[in-house]
Design an enzyme around this catalytic site. Structure first.
Site, mmCIF file in Angstrom:
data_model
loop_
_atom_site.group_PDB
_atom_site.id
_atom_site.type_symbol
_atom_site.label_atom_id
_atom_site.label_comp_id
_atom_site.label_asym_id
_atom_site.label_seq_id
_atom_site.Cartn_x
_atom_site.Cartn_y
_atom_site.Cartn_z
ATOM 1 N N LYS A 49 0.811 -1.201 0.000
ATOM 2 C CA LYS A 49 0.000 0.000 0.000
ATOM 3 C C LYS A 49 0.850 1.258 0.000
ATOM 4 O O LYS A 49 0.352 2.345 -0.258
ATOM 5 C CB LYS A 49 -0.886 0.005 1.269
ATOM 6 C CG LYS A 49 -1.739 -1.226 1.401
ATOM 7 C CD LYS A 49 -2.361 -1.307 2.810
ATOM 8 C CE LYS A 49 -3.173 -2.593 2.896
ATOM 9 N NZ LYS A 49 -3.248 -3.103 4.238
ATOM 10 N N GLY A 50 2.132 1.099 0.359
ATOM 11 C CA GLY A 50 2.975 2.268 0.612
ATOM 12 C C GLY A 50 3.099 3.233 -0.551
ATOM 13 O O GLY A 50 3.179 4.446 -0.367
ATOM 14 N N GLU A 104 7.494 3.458 -6.727
ATOM 15 C CA GLU A 104 7.726 2.913 -5.383
ATOM 16 C C GLU A 104 7.956 4.033 -4.382
ATOM 17 O O GLU A 104 8.558 5.055 -4.709
ATOM 18 C CB GLU A 104 8.980 2.021 -5.406
ATOM 19 C CG GLU A 104 8.678 0.552 -5.655
ATOM 20 C CD GLU A 104 8.267 -0.189 -4.395
ATOM 21 O OE1 GLU A 104 7.563 0.399 -3.536
ATOM 22 O OE2 GLU A 104 8.649 -1.362 -4.267
ATOM 23 N N ASP A 108 15.179 0.131 -0.299
ATOM 24 C CA ASP A 108 16.112 -0.082 0.810
ATOM 25 C C ASP A 108 17.217 -1.000 0.285
ATOM 26 O O ASP A 108 18.126 -0.547 -0.398
ATOM 27 C CB ASP A 108 15.282 -0.662 1.962
ATOM 28 C CG ASP A 108 16.051 -0.810 3.247
ATOM 29 O OD1 ASP A 108 17.081 -0.147 3.412
ATOM 30 O OD2 ASP A 108 15.631 -1.603 4.100
HETATM 31 P P1 IMP Z 1 13.866 -3.690 0.082
HETATM 32 O O1 IMP Z 1 13.536 -4.976 -0.586
HETATM 33 O O2 IMP Z 1 14.880 -3.862 1.182
HETATM 34 O O3 IMP Z 1 14.279 -2.593 -0.862
HETATM 35 O O4 IMP Z 1 12.546 -3.304 0.869
HETATM 36 C C1 IMP Z 1 11.787 -2.229 0.548
HETATM 37 C C2 IMP Z 1 10.515 -2.261 1.373
HETATM 38 O O5 IMP Z 1 10.826 -2.220 2.790
HETATM 39 C C3 IMP Z 1 9.705 -1.008 1.094
HETATM 40 O O6 IMP Z 1 8.811 -1.222 0.041
HETATM 41 C C4 IMP Z 1 9.047 -0.758 2.436
HETATM 42 O O7 IMP Z 1 7.824 -1.486 2.521
HETATM 43 C C5 IMP Z 1 9.989 -1.313 3.460
HETATM 44 N N1 IMP Z 1 10.846 -0.247 4.051
HETATM 45 C C6 IMP Z 1 12.167 -0.091 3.883
HETATM 46 N N2 IMP Z 1 12.627 0.964 4.576
HETATM 47 C C7 IMP Z 1 11.543 1.504 5.196
HETATM 48 C C8 IMP Z 1 11.381 2.650 6.069
HETATM 49 O O8 IMP Z 1 12.311 3.388 6.412
HETATM 50 N N3 IMP Z 1 10.116 2.889 6.484
HETATM 51 C C9 IMP Z 1 9.047 2.109 6.129
HETATM 52 N N4 IMP Z 1 9.160 1.030 5.321
HETATM 53 C C10 IMP Z 1 10.412 0.734 4.864
#
Ligand code: IMP
Ligand code: MG
Length: 185
Positions: A49-50, A104, A108
């Site tokens: 949902k983000g 997106e 992260d």
């Molecule tokens: P990745 O696969 O590590 O890039 O994960 C990304 C997902 O982690 C994002 O779509 C968010 O749902 C969650 N996420 C990563 N960092 C944050 C943050 O600082 N606040 C909230 N959600 C985060």
């Protein structure tokens, strides 16, 4: 540390991006996409949902016809090292031959998006690009091509403007950091 707006909920620590700063940057990103995608069959794909909040503002800053579509995913628990996810809601649109932009909220490690890009590329689109509001680039594990980036941010957990803490705080109009103690770090 920047001051939070009056009435900010616990347990926020400090302001990272104000609603006005977000608005200005989103307008710039929309203008760039408008230039780059004129005449294309554009589909904006967002992960629920983000990404919803960013998408809603971004698409209104793009002065082109476009389609919106949504996916929902669930991760296989905390040990999802491959980034492999289960798609719990798939797209309605056929992507064949179309210009896709994945919108997106935050990248992260990049693992999740890397996996999703593979899925989307497998559906025969003319192109797939990434548009992300927040990039925690120091945390990146997989190298992703990011065509549109709103802000590079430090390695802090942030909430607001779609980003949640245990499903809460998404509806803040600004983006704020949490104290490390809340995240158990
Ligand atoms: P990745 O696969 O590590 O890039 O994960 C990304 C997902 O982690 C994002 O779509 C968010 O749902 C969650 N996420 C990563 N960092 C944050 C943050 O600082 N606040 C909230 N959600 C985060
Ligand atoms: Mg999340």
């Amino acid at each position: 540390m920047r001051r939070l707006p009056a009435g900010a909920p616990e347990p926020l620590e400090s302001l990272l991006l104000s609603d006005e700063e977000i608005r200005e940057r989103v307008a710039q990103m929309g203008a760039r996409i408008t230039q780059d995608y004129a005449g294309r069959d554009l589909v904006l794909v967002t992960v629920l949902k983000g990404g919803l909040f960013f998408l809603a503002d971004l698409c209104r800053a793009i002065e082109l016809p476009l389609a919106l579509d949504f996916m929902a995913i669930s991760t296989y628990g905390p040990a999802a090292h491959t980034g492999e996810v289960r798609i719990t809601k798939d797209l309605d649109e056929d992507l064949t031959g179309r210009a896709v932009i994945v919108v997106e909220d935050i990248i992260d490690t990049g693992m999740t998006l890397n996996y999703l890009l593979g899925v989307l590329r497998g559906r025969g689109p003319a192109s797939v690009e990434v548009c992300v509001l927040l990039d925690k680039d120091v945390r990146r594990i997989v190298d992703l091509p990011i065509a549109y980036r709103g802000f590079s941010i430090p390695d802090r957990f942030v909430v607001g403007y779609g980003l949640d803490l245990d499903a809460g705080l998404r509806n803040l109009p600004y983006i704020a950091t949490l104290p490390d103690s809340v995240m158990g770090m």
